[in-house]
Design a protein around this motif. Structure first.
Motif, short mmCIF file in Angstrom:
data_model
loop_
_atom_site.label_atom_id
_atom_site.label_comp_id
_atom_site.label_asym_id
_atom_site.label_seq_id
_atom_site.Cartn_x
_atom_site.Cartn_y
_atom_site.Cartn_z
N ALA A 102 36.63 132.95 -71.74
CA ALA A 102 35.57 131.93 -71.17
C ALA A 102 34.91 131.35 -72.41
O ALA A 102 34.62 130.12 -72.42
CB ALA A 102 34.65 132.78 -70.19
N GLN A 103 34.65 132.13 -73.28
CA GLN A 103 34.06 131.51 -74.69
C GLN A 103 34.74 130.54 -75.54
O GLN A 103 34.60 129.43 -75.97
CB GLN A 103 33.71 132.72 -75.74
N ALA A 106 35.01 127.21 -73.29
CA ALA A 106 33.59 126.40 -73.61
C ALA A 106 33.63 125.77 -74.77
O ALA A 106 33.18 124.53 -74.90
CB ALA A 106 32.59 127.48 -73.19
N LYS A 107 34.14 126.30 -75.88
CA LYS A 107 34.24 125.86 -77.27
C LYS A 107 35.05 124.76 -77.26
O LYS A 107 34.83 123.43 -77.85
CB LYS A 107 34.60 126.79 -78.15
N PHE A 109 36.37 122.85 -74.64
CA PHE A 109 36.02 121.72 -73.86
C PHE A 109 34.99 120.88 -74.62
O PHE A 109 35.07 119.85 -74.76
CB PHE A 109 35.43 122.34 -72.77
N ASP A 188 39.50 128.41 -63.25
CA ASP A 188 38.65 129.04 -64.56
C ASP A 188 37.40 128.38 -64.41
O ASP A 188 37.03 127.49 -63.89
CB ASP A 188 39.45 128.72 -65.76
N PRO A 189 36.46 129.14 -65.17
CA PRO A 189 34.88 128.68 -65.18
C PRO A 189 35.02 127.33 -65.84
O PRO A 189 33.93 126.76 -65.65
CB PRO A 189 34.07 129.89 -66.01
N VAL A 190 35.73 126.96 -66.81
CA VAL A 190 35.21 125.83 -67.71
C VAL A 190 36.67 124.70 -67.26
O VAL A 190 37.19 124.75 -68.33
CB VAL A 190 34.88 125.90 -68.93
N PRO A 191 36.80 124.09 -66.27
CA PRO A 191 37.80 123.22 -66.08
C PRO A 191 37.89 121.99 -67.20
O PRO A 191 36.70 121.42 -66.93
CB PRO A 191 38.19 123.09 -64.64
N GLY A 192 38.80 121.66 -67.59
CA GLY A 192 38.73 120.36 -68.49
C GLY A 192 38.60 119.33 -67.50
O GLY A 192 37.76 118.15 -67.76
N SER A 194 37.43 117.90 -63.48
CA SER A 194 36.48 118.60 -62.43
C SER A 194 37.21 117.82 -61.20
O SER A 194 37.83 116.85 -61.18
CB SER A 194 35.19 118.17 -62.63
N GLY A 219 30.66 129.15 -58.84
CA GLY A 219 30.18 127.94 -59.54
C GLY A 219 29.73 126.92 -58.60
O GLY A 219 29.54 127.24 -57.34
N GLY A 256 36.97 132.12 -62.31
CA GLY A 256 35.81 131.62 -61.86
C GLY A 256 35.60 131.74 -60.40
O GLY A 256 34.58 131.11 -60.13
#
Lengths: 299, 383
Positions: A102-103, A106-107, A109, A188-192, A194, A219, A256
């Motif tokens: 996830a890190q 996020a980076k 994205f 996933d928690p940070v989808p590109g 939405s 989420g 997620g």
């Protein structure tokens, strides 16, 4: 018309010489997608069943004029692959890789947002995108998607889950309803990309007349979608949310999909969507038949 | 993966976050040994992953070895909300002037890191959020930029952390952020973060949740994995590399894809049943995976029927069918199977199942997810 991709989209496959990349890249080509090249560092000059392989995305783009990339590389290499594609000028990136930390996500994205604001990332951990009859990037079995009809009505699909996306495609095909584009945004928690990004495009797309949305627990993407629908979407919608019975605090297969601190429950998401005028089914079949009713009304 | 407090403190220490001197103990004698080294008075704390340890009697102050012996003996083996205490953490008792709260998580809506900081620590932060939301400072941090000590200092000032504690809190925030990012945490929380009368700031508790996707770059996590609280079914599933979560119902579930598996649980519930588990067999399931999945389901004494829900995309119907037939020849199942097989090559698959000569008392095929759920629930409910 379709959203994000069309019959002219030229795709390269990052990881074409790997197992997943080869299997799905060739299937996408067999479907009719313009798969113009592959990228594997150190394997430039080779080919995979006639598809030329390049050492870098920059080389591939220069040689083929590709404007989209399909990333099928392991989690360790995925973030670098995404940024390499963006740096080479690719505007639409589909990443199916599951298991990216996830890190890193996020980076990556936020790096895209800062350095390559015109680039759209779909995924990671997503099934990809299909515009039936035009373009299929990712792992969706093309034959289960119904072609859109010239006079409509056609349905757009947006979903966080792979198999539930297939389920939706299948239900629509059984009902004889055409599909404009089907987008799997991933779990996933940070989808590109939405729900909101897709809904905005579907609302603009003249070939899309109604929309099915498939969400799941975790989420607040569905709640944000509901807000957006209330203010911006005039096309009729049905929806389904998976995970009503999921226990709190457990990741349900997708990184997620977790209810934590009483937030991200299926009930909350269903309530938000209903309040925005969306017809919510209690299972995928019900969401499909609600859509069939909607489509009947549009004819 | 959630860490126990003692593991969280050890993890914090790696990133330079000050914690109390102490150690883990599995027996009364070990507890005394650790307490002697940590210097009295000490606190004896039950290591369980559930809130409300203190109220349940799982945290006790001890002034000498005899008191450690008494409390350790009482707490080891204690049942706290269904969690049996197997290990203690014994640490030097700290004098506390003030208690604060600090945590880092990912804000999924903003797609940024989120710092939450409050001068009102030592209590449930959800309660503070409900009663006095202004008492919590929320600061988004761009993962590309990170957190500087200057920004941390400003956040601490905004949170009304008193001047004497500002530097100490800001330093810990920067270290905790490093622990969160470089340490691949989903959550890194200190509650309470204490100010001692001597002016030092340190972490009195540790709540750490690690991102399993990052395990490949953290070989040191293996020791945490070994102490994870799994039930026997989950342990077995892990050995077979299956995505499995144990539940308490009577319908065993096997589905392909996380979304479909979740959906299967929901549908079983809607028609009056309850799922015994969540199990995602993944894409391209073959006979070995199916046999392993059925093995795990079969281990569960509560299972009265098994619902296999497959929608073939990449997964092909004939492969699933072959897998089931082969698995049934390897494993003697405790409960009948109801299968719904759809999608790619489903007809071929259904034909293979029909021709395998398995009696309907052991295997039924249903055309839709709902019908299959009804049949599986009817069997499980003894109808």
């Amino acid at each position: 018309m379709a959203i994000f991709v069309n019959e002219n989209t030229k795709v390269i496959v990052q990881g074409l010489t790997g197992g997943q990349g080869k299997f799905h890249g060739l299937r996408n080509r067999a479907y009719g997608t313009k798969v113009v090249g592959g990228v594997t560092p150190g394997k430039g000059g080779q080919d995979v069943e006639g598809i030329p392989v390049y050492d870098s995305v920059a080389d591939a783009v220069k040689a083929t004029g590709a404007d989209a990339s399909f990333i099928a590389v392991p989690p360790k290499a995925a973030s670098a692959a995404i940024l390499e594609a963006a740096a080479a000028g690719v505007k639409f990136i589909v990443c199916i890789t599951e298991g990216i930390p996830a890190q890193d996500e996020a980076k990556t994205f936020n790096t895209l947002l800062r350095d390559y604001p015109g680039v759209r990332l779909l995924g990671p951990n997503c099934p990809g995108i299909i515009s039936p009859g035009k373009c299929n990037i990712g792992i969706t079995a093309g034959e289960i998607a119904a072609l859109p009809s010239a006079k409509g009505p056609n349905v757009g699909i947006v979903s966080r889950s792979g198999t539930l996306t297939y389920q939706a495609l299948y239900e629509l095909k059984q009902q004889g309803i055409g599909v404009s584009t089907c987008v799997g945004i991933g779990g996933d928690p940070v989808p590109g990309t939405s729900f909101v990004d897709c809904l905005a495009e579907f609302q603009k797309d003249p070939e899309t007349h109604a929309i099915i949305m498939i969400g799941e627990i975790g989420g607040s993407a569905e709640e944000e979608a509901a807000e957006f629908i209330k203010a911006n979407v005039t096309k009729p919608m049905s929806a389904y949310i998976a995970g009503v019975t999921a226990p709190a605090g457990k990741k349900m297969g997708h990184a997620g999909a977790i209810v934590s601190g009483g937030k991200g429950t299926a009930q909350g998401k269903m309530d938000a969507l209903r309040a925005a005028g969306v017809k919510v089914g209690l299972n995928p079949t019900e969401a499909g038949s609600l859509m069939a009713d909607i489509v009947k009304g549009l004819k | 993966m959630d860490l126990f407090e003692y593991q969280g403190k050890q993890y914090f220490a790696k990133f330079g976050i000050p914690v109390s001197a102490g150690g883990a103990a599995d027996t009364v004698d070990e507890a005394v040994k650790v307490a002697d080294a940590a210097k009295y008075p000490v606190v004896v704390k039950a290591q369980v992953q559930v809130g409300g340890r203190g109220k349940a009697g799982g945290i006790k102050l001890a002034n000498n070895a005899d008191e450690v012996r008494l409390h350790a003996g009482n707490i080891l083996g204690m049942d706290i909300k269904g969690h049996v205490v197997k290990r203690l953490w014994v640490e030097h008792a700290s004098d506390i002037s003030e208690e604060y709260y600090a945590s880092f998580t990912l804000d999924r809506a903003a797609k940024k890191h989120l710092l939450m900081l409050s001068a009102q620590g030592g209590v449930d932060i959800e309660e503070v959020a409900a009663k006095d939301p202004d008492a919590i400072v929320k600061l988004h941090i761009n993962p590309v930029e990170g957190l500087s000590e200057a920004v941390a200092n400003k956040a601490a000032t905004d949170a009304k952390i008193p001047a004497k504690a500002l530097d100490g809190v800001a330093k810990i925030l920067v270290s905790l952020y490093r622990c969160f990012t470089e340490g691949d945490c989903d959550l890194a929380e200190i509650n309470p973060l204490i100010l001692k009368p001597t002016g030092e700031v340190h972490a009195l508790d540790a709540k750490v949740s690690l991102d399993n996707n990052a395990a490949y770059r953290h070989p040191e996590w293996d020791e945490y994995r070994a102490t994870e609280e799994l039930d026997e079914r989950e342990q077995l599933a892990r050995e077979s590399d299956l995505q499995y979560i144990g539940l308490s119902g009577t319908v065993g579930i096997i589905a392909n894809g996380a979304g479909l598996a979740m959906s299967t649980l929901d549908v079983v519930n809607q028609v009056g049943g309850s799922a015994a588990n969540f199990l995602d067999i993944g894409g391209g399931a073959n006979a070995d995976q199916m046999a392993a999945a059925l093995g795990v389901i079969n281990f569960d004494q509560n299972v009265k029927s098994i619902f296999i829900n497959i929608f073939g995309g990449i997964t092909r119907g004939e492969e699933v069918a072959k897998g089931i037939v082969e698995a049934m020849s390897r494993v003697e199942l405790r409960a009948p199977i109801v299968i719904r097989l759809d999608g790619t090559n489903a007809e071929v698959g259904r034909e293979i199942l029909a021709k395998a000569g398995i009696p309907e008392s052991k295997l039924q095929s249903k055309p839709t997810m709902l019908e299959a759920a009804r049949a599986a629930v009817a069997i499980a409910n003894g109808k």
